[in-house]
Write an enzyme that holds these catalytic residues in place. Sequence first.
Site, mmCIF file in Angstrom:
data_model
loop_
_atom_site.group_PDB
_atom_site.id
_atom_site.type_symbol
_atom_site.label_atom_id
_atom_site.label_comp_id
_atom_site.label_asym_id
_atom_site.label_seq_id
_atom_site.Cartn_x
_atom_site.Cartn_y
_atom_site.Cartn_z
ATOM 1 N N GLU A 1 -4.985 -1.373 10.264
ATOM 2 C CA GLU A 1 -5.244 -0.076 10.741
ATOM 3 C C GLU A 1 -6.529 0.122 11.454
ATOM 4 O OE1 GLU A 1 -5.252 2.239 7.015
ATOM 5 O OE2 GLU A 1 -3.277 1.961 6.800
ATOM 6 N N HIS B 1 -9.320 -6.708 6.818
ATOM 7 C CA HIS B 1 -8.902 -5.554 5.985
ATOM 8 C C HIS B 1 -10.372 -4.884 5.651
ATOM 9 C CE1 HIS B 1 -5.368 -3.443 3.637
ATOM 10 N NE2 HIS B 1 -6.411 -2.830 3.653
ATOM 11 N N ARG C 1 1.574 -9.841 0.929
ATOM 12 C CA ARG C 1 0.495 -9.410 2.007
ATOM 13 C C ARG C 1 -0.725 -9.437 1.090
ATOM 14 N NH1 ARG C 1 -1.144 -4.058 4.885
ATOM 15 N NH2 ARG C 1 -2.453 -4.882 6.263
ATOM 16 N N ASN D 1 1.962 0.959 8.630
ATOM 17 C CA ASN D 1 1.698 1.390 7.316
ATOM 18 C C ASN D 1 1.983 2.950 7.320
ATOM 19 O OD1 ASN D 1 0.657 -1.065 6.581
ATOM 20 N ND2 ASN D 1 -1.502 -0.392 6.579
ATOM 21 N N TYR E 1 2.431 6.695 5.193
ATOM 22 C CA TYR E 1 2.426 7.110 3.934
ATOM 23 C C TYR E 1 2.789 8.732 3.998
ATOM 24 C CZ TYR E 1 -0.159 3.241 2.223
ATOM 25 O OH TYR E 1 -0.621 2.196 1.595
HETATM 26 C C1 FCB Z 1 -4.338 2.189 3.688
HETATM 27 C C2 FCB Z 1 -5.277 1.003 3.500
HETATM 28 C C3 FCB Z 1 -4.922 0.616 2.032
HETATM 29 C C4 FCB Z 1 -5.076 1.534 1.079
HETATM 30 C C5 FCB Z 1 -3.895 2.454 1.047
HETATM 31 C C6 FCB Z 1 -3.762 3.883 0.343
HETATM 32 O O1 FCB Z 1 -4.747 2.982 4.673
HETATM 33 O O2 FCB Z 1 -4.767 0.255 4.405
HETATM 34 O O3 FCB Z 1 -6.086 -0.392 2.051
HETATM 35 O O4 FCB Z 1 -6.261 2.001 0.743
HETATM 36 O O5 FCB Z 1 -4.262 3.215 2.611
#
Ligand code: FCB
Length: 458
Positions: A176, A131, A87, A302, A304
Amino acid sequence: MSEMSEQQIELTETGFPRDFLWGAATAAYQIEGAAREGGRGETIWDRFSHTPGKIERDENGDVACDHYHRWQEDFDLLQRLSLNAYRFSIAWSRILPDGRGKPNPAGLDFYERLVDGLLARGITPFVTLYHWDLPQALEERGGWRNRDTAYFFSDYAQIIARRLSNRVGHWITHNEPHIVVFEGHVLGTMAPGLRDERLIAPVGHHLLLSHGLAVQALRSEAPQSAVGITLHLLHIEPASDREQDTQAAQFADGLYHRWYLDALFRGTYPEDVTARLALPDGLVRPGDMETISAPLDFLGVNYYTRGIIRADRPSRLLPKLVPPRGSGLTAMGWEVYPEGLYQVLLRLRDAYSPTKLYITENGAAYPDTLDERGEVHDAERVSYLRRHFQEARRALAAGVPLAGYFTWSLLDNFEWAHGYRPRFGLVRVEYATQQRIIKESGHFAGRVAATNGGALEE
Ligand code: FCB
């Protein structure tokens, strides 16, 4: 619906579908460099990163990983890691230096070479159109505060699709959008660096409208290809079971998640959020919500970390996140919370029934070091990835229609306001020499990919 998806996915003995995609993700401004080459126009990230005080150590993406010149070597790495998908994002200002008008042939040629380079290596490209690197010329016309930008975005989508849709089968309109809204326009921590809560609704709506218009453009140019959008989803929890905390968590979920999910999947904005945001008159025009909610081929997730929310003064709009404490935080200060990935995926399945999901980013920054043999033994990242891959497998077993997993990131890169300090790569980049070194986590992710998840138990 969920029962249907349970029947649809056939899992192999490793717990993943046969054609599961194992990939890595990147973004143009974070890796390309060559900021003034090939006719590329200035973006809001060039402007922001060159403004003193905005980025740690005042770093910028002028050179980054020099991927613009080293992409062949980088794609060889993908291949060495047995990854079958990649990607990446297109820099709008390489295609249209001022954001609109006549396309720049050198920009189109560059991305065509990238796509061909991937296909030649048997790697499936996933192309993100936005992005975060808006052409500066459009920012000067009001950026995402201006409805016109949505139309310029769909023109740009059309130009790209016309050139690449015979070889690209997967498109992601936005990355995002809520981070663009909050970090870019409310907190001022990312480009364009504005600080105004009144921009939440207009910027959020124009981003979504631009998505819907781009979906139309992509579908008209590339009827065979799959189109989606990527959202950043936290696993949100209240700090306690007190009513105020529960309500605050609910509102945070509305502001950060349901605003996007409800609009995309149901064609409405959540009432608890619109009640507090006071939408400007004329912002949402007839037909907008239909445009935004055109069915998607997939949703990109996404994930985290988790977000724990505590009630704050009632007059404050922005949710208060409890800062995570204790050991086990990443170099971003984010809590490692793999179960949250499973919860997020199940919640999406139950509440929105997406046809297909991809994890379009997941990964972790740690302060890696090179040992005396020149190797990176990043055990924490290996553990982070293993535990998240396992949660994805658990979600598949529960019937979530998950079709692929992209690790963030292929390379250490320019981590926005944090500059080059946080290292997220499967591959280390020595910025002084641009040397690439595959980390232990890269070899691990490679074995997982090569065995379609079989190596998770090693
Ligand atoms: C996300 C972003 C990516 C990167 C990661 C750690 O929010 O999409 O570009 O910065 O975090």
